[in-house]
Write a protein that holds these residues in place. Structure first.
Motif, short mmCIF file in Angstrom:
data_model
loop_
_atom_site.label_atom_id
_atom_site.label_comp_id
_atom_site.label_asym_id
_atom_site.label_seq_id
_atom_site.Cartn_x
_atom_site.Cartn_y
_atom_site.Cartn_z
N MET A 60 -43.44 40.26 -26.40
CA MET A 60 -43.95 41.80 -26.22
C MET A 60 -45.23 42.12 -27.25
N ALA A 61 -44.19 41.84 -28.89
CA ALA A 61 -45.18 41.75 -29.69
C ALA A 61 -46.87 41.31 -29.36
N ARG A 62 -46.25 40.08 -29.34
CA ARG A 62 -47.75 38.97 -28.93
C ARG A 62 -48.28 39.28 -27.41
N ALA A 63 -48.00 39.86 -26.91
CA ALA A 63 -48.05 40.21 -25.60
C ALA A 63 -49.47 42.11 -26.10
N ASN A 64 -49.27 42.13 -26.99
CA ASN A 64 -49.66 43.86 -27.21
C ASN A 64 -50.00 43.85 -28.72
N LYS A 65 -50.16 42.61 -29.13
CA LYS A 65 -51.30 42.75 -30.27
C LYS A 65 -50.65 43.14 -31.35
N VAL A 66 -49.85 43.77 -31.94
CA VAL A 66 -48.71 44.43 -32.87
C VAL A 66 -49.30 43.37 -33.85
N ASP A 67 -50.02 43.83 -35.06
CA ASP A 67 -49.86 42.99 -36.42
C ASP A 67 -49.31 42.66 -37.21
N GLY A 68 -48.05 42.29 -36.38
CA GLY A 68 -46.68 41.32 -37.19
C GLY A 68 -45.36 41.79 -36.77
N ILE A 69 -44.44 40.56 -37.23
CA ILE A 69 -43.23 40.93 -37.15
C ILE A 69 -42.13 41.07 -38.25
N ILE A 70 -41.19 41.40 -38.88
CA ILE A 70 -40.36 41.68 -39.69
C ILE A 70 -38.77 41.10 -39.38
N GLY A 71 -38.27 40.44 -38.91
CA GLY A 71 -36.89 39.90 -37.87
C GLY A 71 -36.21 39.66 -39.40
N VAL A 72 -34.97 40.58 -39.00
CA VAL A 72 -33.44 39.58 -38.97
C VAL A 72 -32.82 39.40 -37.79
N THR A 73 -33.01 37.64 -37.68
CA THR A 73 -32.54 37.02 -37.01
C THR A 73 -31.82 36.04 -37.13
N PHE A 74 -30.62 35.82 -36.49
CA PHE A 74 -29.89 34.56 -36.53
C PHE A 74 -29.14 33.69 -35.05
N SER A 75 -30.75 33.83 -34.57
CA SER A 75 -30.71 33.20 -33.14
C SER A 75 -32.01 32.02 -33.54
N ASP A 76 -31.73 30.99 -32.12
CA ASP A 76 -32.24 30.01 -32.11
C ASP A 76 -33.65 29.88 -31.53
N VAL A 77 -34.69 30.88 -32.27
CA VAL A 77 -35.89 31.28 -31.48
C VAL A 77 -37.67 30.63 -31.79
N GLU A 78 -37.23 29.70 -33.12
CA GLU A 78 -37.94 29.18 -33.00
C GLU A 78 -39.37 28.67 -32.34
N GLU A 79 -38.63 28.84 -31.38
CA GLU A 79 -40.28 27.41 -30.66
C GLU A 79 -40.95 28.43 -30.13
N TYR A 80 -40.46 29.76 -30.34
CA TYR A 80 -41.34 31.23 -29.65
C TYR A 80 -42.31 31.79 -30.65
N LEU A 81 -42.18 31.19 -31.66
CA LEU A 81 -42.69 31.69 -33.04
C LEU A 81 -43.47 30.58 -33.32
N ASP A 82 -44.67 31.03 -33.78
CA ASP A 82 -46.59 29.91 -34.14
C ASP A 82 -47.04 30.82 -34.84
N ASP A 83 -48.37 30.59 -35.43
CA ASP A 83 -49.45 30.67 -36.21
C ASP A 83 -50.22 31.83 -35.75
N THR A 84 -50.39 32.45 -34.56
CA THR A 84 -50.28 33.35 -33.38
C THR A 84 -49.89 34.59 -34.29
N LEU A 85 -49.35 34.94 -34.48
CA LEU A 85 -48.52 36.17 -35.05
C LEU A 85 -48.02 35.88 -36.13
N ALA A 86 -48.48 36.62 -36.99
CA ALA A 86 -47.94 36.74 -38.23
C ALA A 86 -46.34 37.44 -38.48
N PHE A 87 -44.93 36.75 -39.54
CA PHE A 87 -43.97 36.40 -38.96
C PHE A 87 -43.05 36.28 -40.32
#
Length: 378
Positions: A127-154
């Motif tokens: 959702m954050a990527r689709a709506n071009k928000v400025d970035g994400i700050i997250g507390v996550t302990f799930s296996d979501v690494e494959e969904y993160l890349d350089d196109t979205l500041a995290f």
């Protein structure tokens, strides 16, 4: 739906059903939708047409969609904040700190509660990527690494990813050592650690490493109890989890699971776990801190009194939040950002530990003890 008929600035009748749209404004002002869009977004428009559009916006009560407008400029001024929950006071305080830190950059948080579920976290990231928000700050302990890349500041809090994603955290290893040292210096001779751990590697696990390291270096008898997130999903709402904690703790206190005798000092991985342990100990007829001393982690305080839950290793949620936001802003500006996992922590007396011996207070030996009895430097 409300239907209203108003005369336009050009004398024509404009029929409006419900909230006014940009097309209604264009019709009322006698201009094109593109002209209205240019006025809203600061484009080039003649002064006469600008005034007509502004009068129509005011008359019709048109509400500009700020998110949609800023999406077209590739910056929304919104940052997605992913938290497991806000029942845990630590996350509530962290959210407050993030809002305060983001406002200094004229940014606003979009809160997403994941309940620790991987599917929800993936949905929020997409959702954050689709709506071009400025970035994400997250507390996550799930296996979501494959969904993160350089196109979205995290920016990740308390969890390292292998990719170029900065992690922000307090010094958990030192916190574990500090907990063991404080228990030992206050007279505890047989220590026990109780901690819940996530399936993925994270900074919180270092609390155990620091605790055990200090005990081994100083030849202090100890035992460790660790629960998985499946065994203890929540100490707030899971009766079975509390029952499990109670039964395992009772076995240790009855000398059934240790060769060292009954523990007289316990380090709980979080403050809310420490509160549960204190309740269980009292149900066994044991007094805290006279029979068993107890140290938690986070430094949380009761909302109605401002008193600490328990004696604890305090970490500053405001500092964690500000550091995370600063890292995100640097990422957005194309700067390289390193992990920051050594933010300062201090011991906070909350009444579940005994006072330091007078000689120990005078000498202040060992690892730093920035807060002693009667001191609170916050």
């Amino acid at each position: 739906m409300v239907e209203q008929i108003k005369k336009s600035n050009t004398g024509k009748e404009v029929r409006i059903t419900g909230m006014a749209t940009i097309k209604d404004v264009a019709m009322d002002a006698g201009v094109s939708v593109g002209t209205v869009s240019n006025v809203i977004n600061g484009g080039k428009v003649s002064e006469e047409r600008r005034q007509r559009v502004e009068r129509s916006i005011q008359k019709l009560g048109y509400q500009v969609n700020g998110i949609a407008r800023k999406m077209r400029t590739q910056r929304t001024d919104y940052v997605v904040v992913i938290l497991p929950n806000i029942i845990n006071p630590f996350y509530s305080l962290l959210l407050q700190g993030l809002e305060h830190a983001l406002s200094a950059y004229d940014k606003q948080p979009l809160l997403c509660i994941s309940d620790g579920e991987k599917e929800k976290e993936i949905k929020y990231i997409e959702m954050a990527r689709a709506n071009k928000v400025d970035g994400i700050i997250g507390v996550t302990f799930s296996d979501v690494e494959e969904y993160l890349d350089d196109t979205l500041a995290f920016v990740s809090i308390e969890r390292r990813f292998s990719k170029n994603i900065p992690c922000v955290s307090g010094d958990n290893y030192l916190g574990g050592r500090m907990a063991a040292e404080n228990l030992a210096r206050r007279g505890a001779t047989n220590l026990l650690l109780v901690q819940t751990i996530m399936s993925v590697d994270n900074e919180v696990r270092k609390r155990r490493l620091g605790f055990e390291g200090y005990c081994e270096e100083n030849e202090i008898p100890y035992a460790s109890i660790t629960f998985s997130e499946k065994q203890v999903p929540s100490v707030y709402s899971s009766f079975s989890a509390r029952s499990l904690i109670g039964s395992v703790l009772q076995a240790h206190m009855n000398n059934q699971m240790t060769e060292n005798g009954r523990p007289n000092g316990i380090f709980a991985g979080t403050d809310h776990l420490a509160v549960v342990i204190q309740e269980e100990l009292e149900q066994m007829g044991l007094c805290v801190p006279e029979d068993v001393q107890l140290v938690g982690y986070d430094g949380l305080r009761w909302m109605n009194t401002g008193q600490p839950f328990v004696s604890s290793i305090y970490q500053d949620t405001g500092m964690i939040a500000k550091t995370s936001v600063d890292c995100l802003m640097r990422l957005m500006n194309g700067e390289a950002v390193e992990d920051i996992v050594d933010l300062p922590i201090v011991f906070q007396d909350g009444g579940t530990t005994l006072p330091l011996p007078e000689t120990d207070i005078k000498e202040k030996q060992g690892i730093m003890l920035p807060i002693l009895e009667g001191e609170d430097r916050r």
